[in-house]
Design a protein around this motif. Sequence first.
Motif, PDB file in Angstrom:
ATOM      1  N   ILE A  55       0.831  -1.204   0.000  1.00 15.80           N
ATOM      2  CA  ILE A  55       0.000   0.000   0.000  1.00 15.80           C
ATOM      3  C   ILE A  55       0.865   1.253   0.000  1.00 15.80           C
ATOM      4  CG2 ILE A  55      -1.675   1.320   1.353  1.00 15.80           C
ATOM      5  CD1 ILE A  55      -2.822  -1.380   2.304  1.00 15.80           C
ATOM      6  N   LEU A  56       1.957   1.220   0.785  1.00 14.90           N
ATOM      7  CA  LEU A  56       2.826   2.390   0.911  1.00 14.90           C
ATOM      8  C   LEU A  56       3.970   2.407  -0.100  1.00 14.90           C
ATOM      9  CD1 LEU A  56       2.906   2.642   4.779  1.00 14.90           C
ATOM     10  CD2 LEU A  56       2.347   4.520   3.248  1.00 14.90           C
ATOM     11  N   ARG A  57       4.042   1.368  -0.926  1.00 14.95           N
ATOM     12  CA  ARG A  57       5.073   1.254  -1.951  1.00 14.95           C
ATOM     13  C   ARG A  57       6.480   1.248  -1.340  1.00 14.95           C
ATOM     14  NH1 ARG A  57       4.773   5.053  -7.297  1.00 14.95           N
ATOM     15  NH2 ARG A  57       2.518   4.872  -7.060  1.00 14.95           N
ATOM     16  N   VAL A  77      -3.617   5.787  -6.609  1.00 16.52           N
ATOM     17  CA  VAL A  77      -2.256   6.274  -6.362  1.00 16.52           C
ATOM     18  C   VAL A  77      -1.200   5.344  -6.949  1.00 16.52           C
ATOM     19  CG1 VAL A  77      -2.944   7.543  -4.294  1.00 16.52           C
ATOM     20  CG2 VAL A  77      -2.173   5.175  -4.075  1.00 16.52           C
ATOM     21  N   MET A  78      -1.608   4.151  -7.413  1.00 15.57           N
ATOM     22  CA  MET A  78      -0.659   3.257  -8.090  1.00 15.57           C
ATOM     23  C   MET A  78      -0.179   3.869  -9.409  1.00 15.57           C
ATOM     24  SD  MET A  78      -0.055   0.239  -6.524  1.00 15.57           S
ATOM     25  CE  MET A  78       0.051  -1.117  -7.690  1.00 15.57           C
ATOM     26  N   LEU A  79      -0.946   4.813  -9.958  1.00 21.33           N
ATOM     27  CA  LEU A  79      -0.588   5.421 -11.237  1.00 21.33           C
ATOM     28  C   LEU A  79       0.359   6.603 -11.081  1.00 21.33           C
ATOM     29  CD1 LEU A  79      -4.109   5.370 -12.959  1.00 21.33           C
ATOM     30  CD2 LEU A  79      -2.286   3.648 -13.067  1.00 21.33           C
ATOM     31  N   GLN A  87       5.951  12.527  -2.239  1.00 23.37           N
ATOM     32  CA  GLN A  87       5.648  13.875  -1.782  1.00 23.37           C
ATOM     33  C   GLN A  87       4.187  14.039  -1.353  1.00 23.37           C
ATOM     34  OE1 GLN A  87       7.361  16.541  -1.152  1.00 23.37           O
ATOM     35  NE2 GLN A  87       9.376  16.065  -1.979  1.00 23.37           N
ATOM     36  N   GLU A  88       3.261  13.381  -2.070  1.00 26.60           N
ATOM     37  CA  GLU A  88       1.839  13.664  -1.872  1.00 26.60           C
ATOM     38  C   GLU A  88       1.086  12.602  -1.090  1.00 26.60           C
ATOM     39  OE1 GLU A  88      -0.033  14.462  -5.601  1.00 26.60           O
ATOM     40  OE2 GLU A  88       1.461  15.962  -6.214  1.00 26.60           O
ATOM     41  N   VAL A  89       1.627  11.386  -0.991  1.00 31.50           N
ATOM     42  CA  VAL A  89       0.871  10.285  -0.376  1.00 31.50           C
ATOM     43  C   VAL A  89       1.573   9.730   0.859  1.00 31.50           C
ATOM     44  CG1 VAL A  89      -0.149   8.001  -0.730  1.00 31.50           C
ATOM     45  CG2 VAL A  89      -0.150   9.681  -2.595  1.00 31.50           C
ATOM     46  N   ARG A  90       2.776   9.203   0.660  1.00 30.25           N
ATOM     47  CA  ARG A  90       3.457   8.510   1.761  1.00 30.25           C
ATOM     48  C   ARG A  90       3.776   9.478   2.897  1.00 30.25           C
ATOM     49  NH1 ARG A  90       8.287   6.726  -0.529  1.00 30.25           N
ATOM     50  NH2 ARG A  90       7.173   5.018  -1.566  1.00 30.25           N
ATOM     51  N   TRP A  91       3.243   9.182   4.034  1.00 26.94           N
ATOM     52  CA  TRP A  91       3.394   9.913   5.292  1.00 26.94           C
ATOM     53  C   TRP A  91       2.519  11.165   5.357  1.00 26.94           C
ATOM     54  CZ3 TRP A  91       6.052   6.410   7.787  1.00 26.94           C
ATOM     55  CH2 TRP A  91       6.278   6.608   9.154  1.00 26.94           C
ATOM     56  N   VAL A  92       2.104  11.712   4.214  1.00 29.77           N
ATOM     57  CA  VAL A  92       1.244  12.881   4.224  1.00 29.77           C
ATOM     58  C   VAL A  92      -0.224  12.468   4.322  1.00 29.77           C
ATOM     59  CG1 VAL A  92       0.569  14.942   2.955  1.00 29.77           C
ATOM     60  CG2 VAL A  92       2.936  14.155   2.863  1.00 29.77           C
ATOM     61  N   VAL A  94      -1.037   8.754   4.045  1.00 27.66           N
ATOM     62  CA  VAL A  94      -0.991   7.416   4.642  1.00 27.66           C
ATOM     63  C   VAL A  94       0.358   7.255   5.320  1.00 27.66           C
ATOM     64  CG1 VAL A  94      -1.226   4.941   4.261  1.00 27.66           C
ATOM     65  CG2 VAL A  94      -2.430   6.532   2.749  1.00 27.66           C
ATOM     66  N   SER A  95       0.347   6.901   6.597  1.00 27.20           N
ATOM     67  CA  SER A  95       1.596   6.718   7.344  1.00 27.20           C
ATOM     68  C   SER A  95       1.633   5.332   7.961  1.00 27.20           C
ATOM     69  CB  SER A  95       1.752   7.792   8.418  1.00 27.20           C
ATOM     70  OG  SER A  95       0.702   7.697   9.362  1.00 27.20           O
ATOM     71  N   LEU A  96       2.785   4.982   8.522  1.00 29.17           N
ATOM     72  CA  LEU A  96       3.023   3.622   9.028  1.00 29.17           C
ATOM     73  C   LEU A  96       3.682   3.662  10.391  1.00 29.17           C
ATOM     74  CD1 LEU A  96       3.240   0.480   8.509  1.00 29.17           C
ATOM     75  CD2 LEU A  96       5.499   0.964   7.545  1.00 29.17           C
ATOM     76  N   VAL A  97       3.159   2.852  11.309  1.00 33.60           N
ATOM     77  CA  VAL A  97       3.855   2.549  12.558  1.00 33.60           C
ATOM     78  C   VAL A  97       4.464   1.164  12.366  1.00 33.60           C
ATOM     79  CG1 VAL A  97       3.647   2.169  15.039  1.00 33.60           C
ATOM     80  CG2 VAL A  97       2.253   3.923  13.926  1.00 33.60           C
ATOM     81  N   PRO A  98       5.775   1.073  12.160  1.00 32.44           N
ATOM     82  CA  PRO A  98       6.374  -0.205  11.762  1.00 32.44           C
ATOM     83  C   PRO A  98       6.488  -1.193  12.912  1.00 32.44           C
ATOM     84  CG  PRO A  98       8.075   1.437  12.054  1.00 32.44           C
ATOM     85  CD  PRO A  98       6.763   2.147  12.250  1.00 32.44           C
ATOM     86  N   GLN A  99       6.641  -2.449  12.529  1.00 31.13           N
ATOM     87  CA  GLN A  99       6.935  -3.495  13.504  1.00 31.13           C
ATOM     88  C   GLN A  99       8.392  -3.355  13.941  1.00 31.13           C
ATOM     89  OE1 GLN A  99       5.955  -7.300  11.896  1.00 31.13           O
ATOM     90  NE2 GLN A  99       6.090  -8.379  13.824  1.00 31.13           N
ATOM     91  N   ALA A 100       8.701  -3.788  15.170  1.00 28.80           N
ATOM     92  CA  ALA A 100      10.065  -3.684  15.700  1.00 28.80           C
ATOM     93  C   ALA A 100      10.552  -2.238  15.618  1.00 28.80           C
ATOM     94  CB  ALA A 100      11.010  -4.619  14.967  1.00 28.80           C
TER      95      ALA A 100
END
Length: 318
Positions: A55-57, A77-79, A87-92, A94-100
């Motif tokens: 999802i986050l590429r 957003v795959m396109l 710049q426009e999607v990742r962390w802005v 959609v963000s992630l709380v990672p494992q470990a």
Amino acid sequence: MEEVLLRVEELCLHYRTSRGIVQVVDSVSFEVGRNQALAVIGESGCGKSSLARAILRLLPRNVAVYTGGVFLDGTNVMLLGEERFRQEVRWVKVSLVPQAVMNSLNPVVKVGDQVAEPLVTHNLVKKAEAQERAKQVFRLVGVPLDFLQRYAFELSGGMRQRMAIAMALVADPSLVILDEPTSALDVLTQANILNMLKRIKREFQRSFILISHDVATSSELADSVAVMYAGQIVEVSNAAHFYHEPLHPYSQKLMASVPRLRQDRKPEFIPGQPASLINPAKNCRFAPRCQLRFSECEQEPPFFECGDRGRVKCWRYA
């Protein structure tokens, strides 16, 4: 019916290895509503974390297949090109709380600077404003402000987890993906983290995807549940129905494995071994372990709709 924030359609992510192609995410489809929490549950190794990366590429170098649609607010957003997606999607959005969490933190940078970094990297605000925003999210997740000047190795496991959640929230995304956010914490800290997430969801209208192998923990936050097995989603159900009456035989075994405080019943186990994701057979992937299998299970089942309870990939509902 709630407004759809994220819609995933036929998402595939396959890895190339020395033993063959690993179909770790295989034709996965689901939706997440605005201000809703979706729990993605299943055994370790079934593809839950790879689904988050897809999802986050956030892809490794050995990708063999990466196809499908990821629609965020109706836009696929795959396109988007890689730089525009960053710049426009990742962390802005959609963000992630990672494992470990400790493995993803910089041990020589103060935690306040790490929390503020996404705002500066994406040119959202100046550095001074980013520091003020970091203080706001620290208060939001219940971390004292003097921790801004500490390093990650000086924090307890619970505080590191809160800091990772603060980093995920600092750019004000509409969707946060939580990958096993409480797996390495004691029971009391788990409860505190989940209560904090419920408060954030309620007060700030956030949507969550909670990835977990802990069925009991996921029930605290989930509005709906997607059950993943061998790289595929096999059931998507309303949480109110799922935790009392799951549909898929695998889901039923998962629920039967959870210890109950108020029932005199021994937890059950799932017989057999998880299916191999290297060139899996074109049938029901759970069939070799299923005690309810019959002749139709030699073919791969489609999804069957079960009214307001959800949909399930099992021939018993044909």
